[in-house]
Design a protein around this motif. Structure first.
Motif, PDB file in Angstrom:
ATOM      1  N   GLY A  64       8.659   4.408  19.471  1.00 58.31           N
ATOM      2  CA  GLY A  64       7.293   4.522  19.960  1.00 58.31           C
ATOM      3  C   GLY A  64       6.417   3.368  19.524  1.00 58.31           C
ATOM      4  O   GLY A  64       6.875   2.441  18.887  1.00 58.31           O
ATOM      5  N   SER A  65       5.136   3.432  19.877  1.00 57.99           N
ATOM      6  CA  SER A  65       4.199   2.380  19.495  1.00 57.99           C
ATOM      7  C   SER A  65       3.502   2.771  18.204  1.00 57.99           C
ATOM      8  O   SER A  65       3.050   3.895  18.050  1.00 57.99           O
ATOM      9  CB  SER A  65       3.169   2.197  20.608  1.00 57.99           C
ATOM     10  OG  SER A  65       2.043   1.550  20.097  1.00 57.99           O
ATOM     11  N   LEU A  66       3.418   1.810  17.313  1.00 61.44           N
ATOM     12  CA  LEU A  66       2.800   2.119  16.025  1.00 61.44           C
ATOM     13  C   LEU A  66       1.299   2.303  16.139  1.00 61.44           C
ATOM     14  O   LEU A  66       0.682   2.931  15.286  1.00 61.44           O
ATOM     15  CB  LEU A  66       3.103   0.990  15.037  1.00 61.44           C
ATOM     16  CG  LEU A  66       4.556   0.950  14.541  1.00 61.44           C
ATOM     17  CD1 LEU A  66       4.777  -0.304  13.718  1.00 61.44           C
ATOM     18  CD2 LEU A  66       4.882   2.184  13.725  1.00 61.44           C
ATOM     19  N   ASP A  67       0.749   1.734  17.188  1.00 61.65           N
ATOM     20  CA  ASP A  67      -0.698   1.879  17.338  1.00 61.65           C
ATOM     21  C   ASP A  67      -1.071   3.204  17.994  1.00 61.65           C
ATOM     22  O   ASP A  67      -2.231   3.573  18.074  1.00 61.65           O
ATOM     23  CB  ASP A  67      -1.243   0.712  18.162  1.00 61.65           C
ATOM     24  CG  ASP A  67      -1.063  -0.585  17.410  1.00 61.65           C
ATOM     25  OD1 ASP A  67      -1.150  -0.554  16.171  1.00 61.65           O
ATOM     26  OD2 ASP A  67      -0.804  -1.603  18.062  1.00 61.65           O
ATOM     27  N   ASP A  68      -0.077   3.890  18.460  1.00 59.65           N
ATOM     28  CA  ASP A  68      -0.312   5.172  19.086  1.00 59.65           C
ATOM     29  C   ASP A  68      -0.378   6.247  18.003  1.00 59.65           C
ATOM     30  O   ASP A  68       0.538   6.404  17.211  1.00 59.65           O
ATOM     31  CB  ASP A  68       0.855   5.437  20.061  1.00 59.65           C
ATOM     32  CG  ASP A  68       0.758   6.806  20.699  1.00 59.65           C
ATOM     33  OD1 ASP A  68      -0.237   7.499  20.443  1.00 59.65           O
ATOM     34  OD2 ASP A  68       1.690   7.160  21.445  1.00 59.65           O
ATOM     35  N   GLU A  69      -1.475   6.963  17.961  1.00 59.89           N
ATOM     36  CA  GLU A  69      -1.664   7.979  16.908  1.00 59.89           C
ATOM     37  C   GLU A  69      -0.527   9.003  16.902  1.00 59.89           C
ATOM     38  O   GLU A  69      -0.179   9.564  15.886  1.00 59.89           O
ATOM     39  CB  GLU A  69      -3.000   8.695  17.127  1.00 59.89           C
ATOM     40  CG  GLU A  69      -4.210   7.812  16.863  1.00 59.89           C
ATOM     41  CD  GLU A  69      -4.458   7.577  15.385  1.00 59.89           C
ATOM     42  OE1 GLU A  69      -4.393   8.543  14.613  1.00 59.89           O
ATOM     43  OE2 GLU A  69      -4.699   6.428  15.004  1.00 59.89           O
ATOM     44  N   GLY A  70       0.039   9.234  18.072  1.00 63.67           N
ATOM     45  CA  GLY A  70       1.089  10.255  18.156  1.00 63.67           C
ATOM     46  C   GLY A  70       2.483   9.693  18.026  1.00 63.67           C
ATOM     47  O   GLY A  70       3.457  10.389  18.299  1.00 63.67           O
ATOM     48  N   VAL A  89      -2.983  -1.567   5.240  1.00 64.24           N
ATOM     49  CA  VAL A  89      -3.560  -0.946   4.037  1.00 64.24           C
ATOM     50  C   VAL A  89      -3.420  -1.875   2.824  1.00 64.24           C
ATOM     51  O   VAL A  89      -4.354  -2.018   2.032  1.00 64.24           O
ATOM     52  CB  VAL A  89      -2.892   0.434   3.758  1.00 64.24           C
ATOM     53  CG1 VAL A  89      -3.338   0.986   2.414  1.00 64.24           C
ATOM     54  CG2 VAL A  89      -3.220   1.405   4.876  1.00 64.24           C
ATOM     55  N   ILE A  90      -2.251  -2.502   2.701  1.00 65.79           N
ATOM     56  CA  ILE A  90      -2.049  -3.427   1.569  1.00 65.79           C
ATOM     57  C   ILE A  90      -3.099  -4.538   1.600  1.00 65.79           C
ATOM     58  O   ILE A  90      -3.773  -4.820   0.598  1.00 65.79           O
ATOM     59  CB  ILE A  90      -0.631  -4.068   1.624  1.00 65.79           C
ATOM     60  CG1 ILE A  90       0.444  -3.031   1.325  1.00 65.79           C
ATOM     61  CG2 ILE A  90      -0.518  -5.238   0.649  1.00 65.79           C
ATOM     62  CD1 ILE A  90       1.862  -3.507   1.653  1.00 65.79           C
ATOM     63  N   SER A 125      -7.586   0.733  13.512  1.00 70.10           N
ATOM     64  CA  SER A 125      -6.804   1.957  13.707  1.00 70.10           C
ATOM     65  C   SER A 125      -5.606   2.003  12.762  1.00 70.10           C
ATOM     66  O   SER A 125      -5.234   3.069  12.268  1.00 70.10           O
ATOM     67  CB  SER A 125      -6.371   2.095  15.163  1.00 70.10           C
ATOM     68  OG  SER A 125      -5.460   1.089  15.489  1.00 70.10           O
ATOM     69  N   ARG A 126      -5.014   0.851  12.490  1.00 71.13           N
ATOM     70  CA  ARG A 126      -3.874   0.844  11.562  1.00 71.13           C
ATOM     71  C   ARG A 126      -4.315   1.219  10.142  1.00 71.13           C
ATOM     72  O   ARG A 126      -3.598   1.934   9.432  1.00 71.13           O
ATOM     73  CB  ARG A 126      -3.217  -0.542  11.540  1.00 71.13           C
ATOM     74  CG  ARG A 126      -2.386  -0.806  12.767  1.00 71.13           C
ATOM     75  CD  ARG A 126      -1.724  -2.167  12.714  1.00 71.13           C
ATOM     76  NE  ARG A 126      -0.955  -2.419  13.928  1.00 71.13           N
ATOM     77  CZ  ARG A 126      -0.253  -3.516  14.153  1.00 71.13           C
ATOM     78  NH1 ARG A 126      -0.239  -4.480  13.251  1.00 71.13           N
ATOM     79  NH2 ARG A 126       0.429  -3.666  15.264  1.00 71.13           N
TER      80      ARG A 126
END
Lengths: 246, 187
Positions: free
Chosen positions: B86-92, B132-133, B158-159
């Motif tokens: 899936g896409s990492l930017d997709d919340e789901g 986040v890092i 969003s990330r």
């Protein structure tokens, strides 16, 4: 409930002043959003203060070593690119000078490959007007000044040619005895020979190969004689023992 | 930059030494391998030194971390990454977890104070983890993170939000014990 991305951006100080004021106002009216903002802030603080920093002194030293190598390489590259033409010229000069010096300081030096060239570069054989012995003076005129060669009668000279290798005069005799053809190269000076080894049982002879053909070499104070033929070294030594400068 | 060769080297070394723990730490958190991290950090330093004359002089740490990140994305990630779901930017999106074979974080980092955090961080999918890092551990701005990771600022936002959310879930107990979170602050 406020947009979560805006809340994160607010905590991160990434909103415009206007939007930030709006969020601030909105937080004062929503306990849930305020708790969320505090939780984000706490997590942020925890990550900033509780994550560990790896010990890096040893790795940094390795980096410094790499940087030193890069600096050295750059220095060499700069020098080379700047002075490359001069370097090449100087190197060429050194090579030429060394070659000339070597030639001048050691004129008698000659290697086995040179000898092979020597035999190949001589003038074409010309047949003598009649069968001659080595002891006939007219064959030797101009070869080794007043010296003379003597051979047993049965070694017959069939032709002669003259030439030079690196300025050294060479005379080649085509001879024949009862075992077949023999080539005798006479050089009027003592040579420093490469690729030839002392011959066992014959203190004054060296043995080796010329173009894959057996050869023995007899050296004297002012001459060098090569006996070349498809024979054993012992047979060549026997021929050599009968050839001498007189 | 108007530096002589020696000045250039001294200036680079002075600044690079200061930020090197961040460079190595980020490399460790990305590669999850001490050996790869050392290679990555060293390579980044060499690249940075080569390009130092072109550095605009603003934020050296952000510039270094951008080099590390780019190097990692272009070289190491291709090698290490398993199939992406899936896409990492997709919340789901379905989230891949880190390999079980990877080194425990207490072995990668030199003391156990933050080991639990490091372990939780390691389980966050890579793109969220990287955001986040760079944001929370290294203190880069959204724009600097966007530059480093070569994605739009909206994606960075969003990330970061998604990464923090995953971390909060994983570290809830720890954060409460340590006094960072109050009861009822969970999502």
């Amino acid at each position: 409930m406020m947009d979560r991305l805006d809340l994160h951006a607010y905590v991160d100080g990434e909103l415009s002043r206007e939007r930030s004021d709006q969020v601030k106002l909105s937080l004062s009216g929503s306990a849930e959003d305020l708790r969320e903002a505090e939780a984000i802030s706490s997590l942020k603080q925890m990550l900033a203060t509780r994550t560990t920093q790896s010990q890096s002194a040893a790795e940094w030293n390795k980096c410094v070593s790499r940087l030193n190598e890069i600096d050295k390489t750059r220095k060499v590259e700069r020098v080379v690119s700047k002075y490359a033409p001069a370097f090449c010229g100087a190197l060429l000069g050194v090579i030429l000078a060394t070659g000339l010096l070597h030639k001048r300081s050691d004129p008698g030096h000659i290697s086995s490959p040179d000898l092979a060239k020597m035999a190949g570069s001589l003038e074409p054989m010309r047949p003598p007007k009649k069968q001659l012995g080595f002891n006939e003076d007219r064959w030797l005129g101009g070869l080794i000044n007043q010296s003379k060669l003597s051979t047993p009668d049965h070694l017959t000279v069939r032709g002669v040619s003259n030439g030079q290798i690196g300025g050294i005069p060479v005379r080649s005799f085509s001879a024949r005895d009862e075992k077949g053809d023999v080539t005798i190269l006479v050089v009027r000076q003592e040579l420093d020979l490469e690729g030839m080894t002392p011959m066992t049982g014959h203190t004054n002879l060296l043995a080796g190969k010329l173009n894959g053909v057996n050869c023995v070499v007899q050296t004297g104070k002012d001459h060098t004689i090569f006996i070349v033929a498809q024979r054993t070294f012992e047979d060549l030594a026997a021929v050599s023992s009968q050839v001498a400068i007189r | 930059m108007l530096f002589g060769k020696r000045d250039l080297r001294e200036s680079f070394e002075r600044q690079a030494e200061k930020v090197f723990p961040s460079v190595l730490g980020t490399a460790l958190r990305l590669t999850r391998s001490r050996e790869d991290a050392e290679d990555l950090a060293q390579e980044a330093i060499v690249r940075a030194y080569d390009a130092f004359e072109r550095f605009d002089g603003t934020n050296f740490k952000a510039w270094m971390l951008r080099i590390v990140t780019n190097l990692y994305i272009n070289r190491y990630r291709q090698r290490q990454r398993g199939p992406q779901l899936g896409s990492l930017d997709d919340e789901g999106a379905i989230e891949p977890v880190s390999s079980e074979l990877e080194l425990p974080d207490r072995l990668l980092f030199d003391n156990a104070v933050g080991a639990e955090i490091e372990e939780a961080l390691a389980k966050v999918p890579e793109d969220f983890r990287l955001a986040v890092i760079l944001s929370d551990i290294e203190g880069l701005s959204y724009q600097e993170i966007a530059d480093a990771t070569q994605v739009p600022i909206g994606t960075v936002r969003s990330r970061i939000a998604r990464g923090r959310s995953l971390l909060r879930k994983a570290l809830e107990g720890y954060a409460m014990r340590e006094g960072y979170l109050k009861q009822g602050a969970t999502e």
